[in-house]
Write a protein that holds these residues in place. Structure first.
Motif, mmCIF file in Angstrom:
data_model
loop_
_atom_site.group_PDB
_atom_site.id
_atom_site.type_symbol
_atom_site.label_atom_id
_atom_site.label_comp_id
_atom_site.label_asym_id
_atom_site.label_seq_id
_atom_site.Cartn_x
_atom_site.Cartn_y
_atom_site.Cartn_z
ATOM 1 N N CYS A 34 86.873 -79.561 31.483
ATOM 2 C CA CYS A 34 87.099 -79.816 30.058
ATOM 3 C C CYS A 34 88.119 -78.802 29.567
ATOM 4 C CB CYS A 34 85.787 -79.695 29.278
ATOM 5 S SG CYS A 34 85.082 -78.020 29.330
ATOM 6 N N GLU A 35 88.457 -78.869 28.286
ATOM 7 C CA GLU A 35 89.497 -77.986 27.748
ATOM 8 C C GLU A 35 89.118 -76.518 27.909
ATOM 9 O OE1 GLU A 35 92.081 -77.363 23.616
ATOM 10 O OE2 GLU A 35 90.382 -78.750 23.670
ATOM 11 N N THR A 36 87.831 -76.189 27.725
ATOM 12 C CA THR A 36 87.391 -74.792 27.810
ATOM 13 C C THR A 36 87.459 -74.282 29.247
ATOM 14 O OG1 THR A 36 85.918 -75.108 25.925
ATOM 15 C CG2 THR A 36 85.486 -73.208 27.353
ATOM 16 N N HIS A 37 86.919 -75.066 30.194
ATOM 17 C CA HIS A 37 86.867 -74.614 31.584
ATOM 18 C C HIS A 37 88.202 -74.759 32.313
ATOM 19 C CE1 HIS A 37 82.443 -75.359 30.857
ATOM 20 N NE2 HIS A 37 82.447 -74.091 31.323
ATOM 21 N N LEU A 38 89.148 -75.445 31.686
ATOM 22 C CA LEU A 38 90.482 -75.569 32.273
ATOM 23 C C LEU A 38 91.321 -74.320 31.993
ATOM 24 C CD1 LEU A 38 92.617 -77.404 33.680
ATOM 25 C CD2 LEU A 38 93.231 -78.234 31.392
ATOM 26 N N GLU A 39 90.920 -73.514 31.027
ATOM 27 C CA GLU A 39 91.702 -72.369 30.554
ATOM 28 C C GLU A 39 92.124 -71.421 31.684
ATOM 29 O OE1 GLU A 39 92.538 -68.376 29.293
ATOM 30 O OE2 GLU A 39 90.608 -68.987 30.198
ATOM 31 N N PRO A 40 91.279 -71.083 32.676
ATOM 32 C CA PRO A 40 91.714 -70.175 33.754
ATOM 33 C C PRO A 40 92.904 -70.748 34.541
ATOM 34 C CG PRO A 40 89.330 -70.287 33.704
ATOM 35 C CD PRO A 40 89.808 -71.329 32.760
ATOM 36 N N HIS A 41 92.964 -72.050 34.719
ATOM 37 C CA HIS A 41 94.069 -72.654 35.459
ATOM 38 C C HIS A 41 95.400 -72.544 34.703
ATOM 39 C CE1 HIS A 41 91.013 -74.436 38.071
ATOM 40 N NE2 HIS A 41 91.995 -74.779 38.918
ATOM 41 N N LEU A 42 95.289 -72.340 33.415
ATOM 42 C CA LEU A 42 96.505 -72.205 32.606
ATOM 43 C C LEU A 42 96.914 -70.745 32.420
ATOM 44 C CD1 LEU A 42 95.600 -74.787 29.812
ATOM 45 C CD2 LEU A 42 96.909 -75.180 31.919
ATOM 46 N N ARG A 43 96.003 -69.829 32.808
ATOM 47 C CA ARG A 43 96.245 -68.410 32.568
ATOM 48 C C ARG A 43 96.397 -67.616 33.858
ATOM 49 N NH1 ARG A 43 92.316 -64.803 32.564
ATOM 50 N NH2 ARG A 43 90.747 -66.424 32.202
ATOM 51 N N VAL A 44 95.506 -67.800 34.809
ATOM 52 C CA VAL A 44 95.509 -66.996 36.042
ATOM 53 C C VAL A 44 96.664 -67.438 36.931
ATOM 54 C CG1 VAL A 44 94.198 -66.333 38.068
ATOM 55 C CG2 VAL A 44 93.021 -66.698 35.869
#
Length: 556
Positions: A133-143
């Motif tokens: 979901c949008e929340t759990h996708l955040e690491p893929h957009l940052r790390v």
């Protein structure tokens, strides 16, 4: 977490080759083209209005049932009468085809990480084999390390995008084997094969599908246009047929009235002459009876005088007895009776001439009507038998004695001396004229496209030929299989050929005398018809004149 997710998905793996779904949206825009503008759904029993727009049959009937006028819901064109709606079978087949080919609506993909209330996934990661979901996708957009992972729109069958053999992402496409492979497959099982990134192949496939889509849309438009053309042609044909019927009814009604009028006049004249003849006969009988009485009296007197002893009285009346009596010339009576018969014969001849004149007028009017369908016919050199000589303008053909060196094409006649017109006709009416002046033999008419053109040819309707012919200078026949001998009053110099494809009729006319030669009726034409010409052999120069396609000279 990713490993457990991958293990769970392996248990749901299907036993099939793992090609990516390249056609997931290939039919989307086409689906819009086959949607009803009333219910906004895919057509159900599509029908086409006279203005060319398409609707569900139920939707259109409901619109018209609830309205005082029948108009198109799309363009608002109003129809005087409610059209008789027929199912557009071509469009219905296309709709059915799209329904079978269109992908089913994808089920909603949920986030694999959410524990209590699972949210809708925004992306799926092919490396982690998980959807986020949008929340759990955040690491893929940052790390940084995770940024290198391959993300895609969420799908529930992530295992289909992974190589079963090497547990690697299927990110390449082998064009030699037409299958998706991983990076390890490309260097082992598919070494030296033409492999490209899956995105590149997908884009090419999309381009290809767009072309197909345009072709399908064009097919839809062409078939709709064809339906409109057929309907328009049917309306025009009906109007022309009604007009033609009216003209012919008027002509034949006038002819019948003329015949009845002349018949009445003739019968009245015959009745008057019969009465006059009966009166004359009675008068003649009475006169003859009077003369017989007088002659009998004279005979008695002569009998008495032949025995008389009164010589003086005999000498006194002798001269009066010997003088001729004033009697009628009976042969003259017979002549007058003969003259009455001649009068009747002349009246009958006059009636026949009147009928012939009316029939000629009818045929002339009919021919003039047919001439409005005149077409420009040009001979097709690719169909001409090698001994035939065609003019440069393609309007004349004659037989030569020398065989020309020409390509042996399937459409070429050989050895029969025949040639066809360039243009074929599959509908409507057409008419052309051919000069046959000075020829002793010829064949004219039309032939269907699939006729036999090689070797010996049998000419007749069952073989695809509708023709008339001249043989031996004065023997005319219709090649009806068997042939029908024709008795013509005059030798045609120019022949008119008229074809009505819908009515199944081929007619021939002597143009100069406006007389009918022959008609093939109740025929069935399932192919294109081509004008057919056979000038026949040269016959040592006796039949050297060409057949000439002439401009139509309209009858006045």
């Amino acid at each position: 977490m990713a490993e457990s997710s991958l293990t769970a998905r392996k248990t749901r793996r299907r036993s099939k080759e793992h090609d990516p779904p390249l056609m997931s949206s290939s039919m989307s825009s086409l689906s819009e083209e086959i949607q009803c503008s009333v219910c906004l759904g895919v057509f159900t029993d599509p029908v086409t209005t006279p203005c060319g727009h398409n609707f569900c049959k139920i939707c259109l009937n409901k619109c018209w049932d609830n309205s005082q006028t029948c108009s198109c819901p799309n363009c608002n064109e109003t129809f005087k009468q409610r059209p008789d709606l027929k199912i557009n079978t071509t469009l219905r087949e296309l709709v059915d085809h799209c329904k079978t080919k269109s992908p089913e609506k994808k089920p909603e993909v949920l986030c694999d990480i959410c524990e209590e209330r699972k949210l809708k996934a925004l992306k799926s990661c092919l490396v982690c084999q998980s959807s986020y979901c949008e929340t759990h996708l955040e690491p893929h957009l940052r790390v940084t390390r995770l940024k290198k992972h391959k993300l895609m729109d969420p799908v529930s069958n992530l295992e289909d995008y992974i190589c079963q053999k090497h547990e690697k992402t299927l990110d390449l496409f082998c064009r030699d084997d037409q299958t998706c492979v991983c990076s390890i497959c490309s260097v082992k099982d598919h070494r030296n094969h033409n492999t490209v990134p899956i995105e590149e192949e997908s884009q090419e496939k999309k381009t290809e599908l767009m072309k197909i889509q345009k072709d399908v849309q064009l097919m839809i438009q062409n078939r709709i246009k064809k339906i409109q053309d057929i309907k328009h042609s049917a309306e025009v044909r009906k109007r022309n047929t009604d007009k033609e019927k009216a003209v012919r009814v008027e002509l034949f009604t006038d002819l019948i009235r003329s015949i009845e009028r002349h018949q009445t006049e003739l019968l009245e004249m015959m009745e008057e002459q019969q009465k006059a003849a009966e009166k004359q006969e009675q008068e003649l009988i009475e006169e003859l009876e009077q003369e017989i009485t007088e002659l009998k009296m004279r005979n008695t007197e002569l009998e008495q005088l032949s025995h008389t002893e009164d010589h003086l009285h005999l000498l006194q009346i002798h001269s009066s007895l010997c003088s001729p009596r004033n009697t009628r010339n009976w042969p003259e009576i017979s002549m007058k009776t003969h003259e009455s018969l001649e009068t009747l014969r002349r009246a009958l001849t006059q009636l026949k001439d009147t009928i012939d004149e009316k029939l000629t007028l009818t045929v002339s009017t009919e021919l003039k009507w047919m001439q409005q369908y005149a077409v420009d016919v040009t001979l097709d050199p690719d169909t001409a038998q090698p001994k035939l000589i065609l003019s440069d303008d393609g309007k004349q053909v004659r037989h030569g004695d020398i065989r020309q060196k020409l390509p042996d094409k399937p459409e070429r006649f050989d050895p029969c001396a025949c040639v066809l017109g360039k243009e074929g006709f599959s509908s409507g009416r057409f008419y052309f004229e051919v000069q046959v002046k000075g020829k002793t033999e010829w064949d004219l008419g039309v032939a269907r496209e699939s006729i036999n053109r090689k070797g010996k040819i049998t000419v007749g309707p069952s073989d695809g030929y509708w023709t008339v012919a001249l043989r031996n200078g004065d023997e005319y026949k219709a090649c009806a299989g068997p042939s029908v001998s024709l008795s013509l009053k005059e030798k045609p110099q120019r022949v008119g050929v008229f074809v009505d494809c819908e009515e199944g009729m081929v007619s021939f006319y002597d143009v100069e005398s406006s007389s009918h030669i022959y008609s093939f009726t109740a025929q069935s034409f399932t192919e294109k018809l081509y004008p057919y010409f056979n000038p026949c052999t040269n016959d040592g120069g006796k039949n050297s004149n060409p057949l000439i396609i002439t401009p139509v000279s309209y009858n006045k």
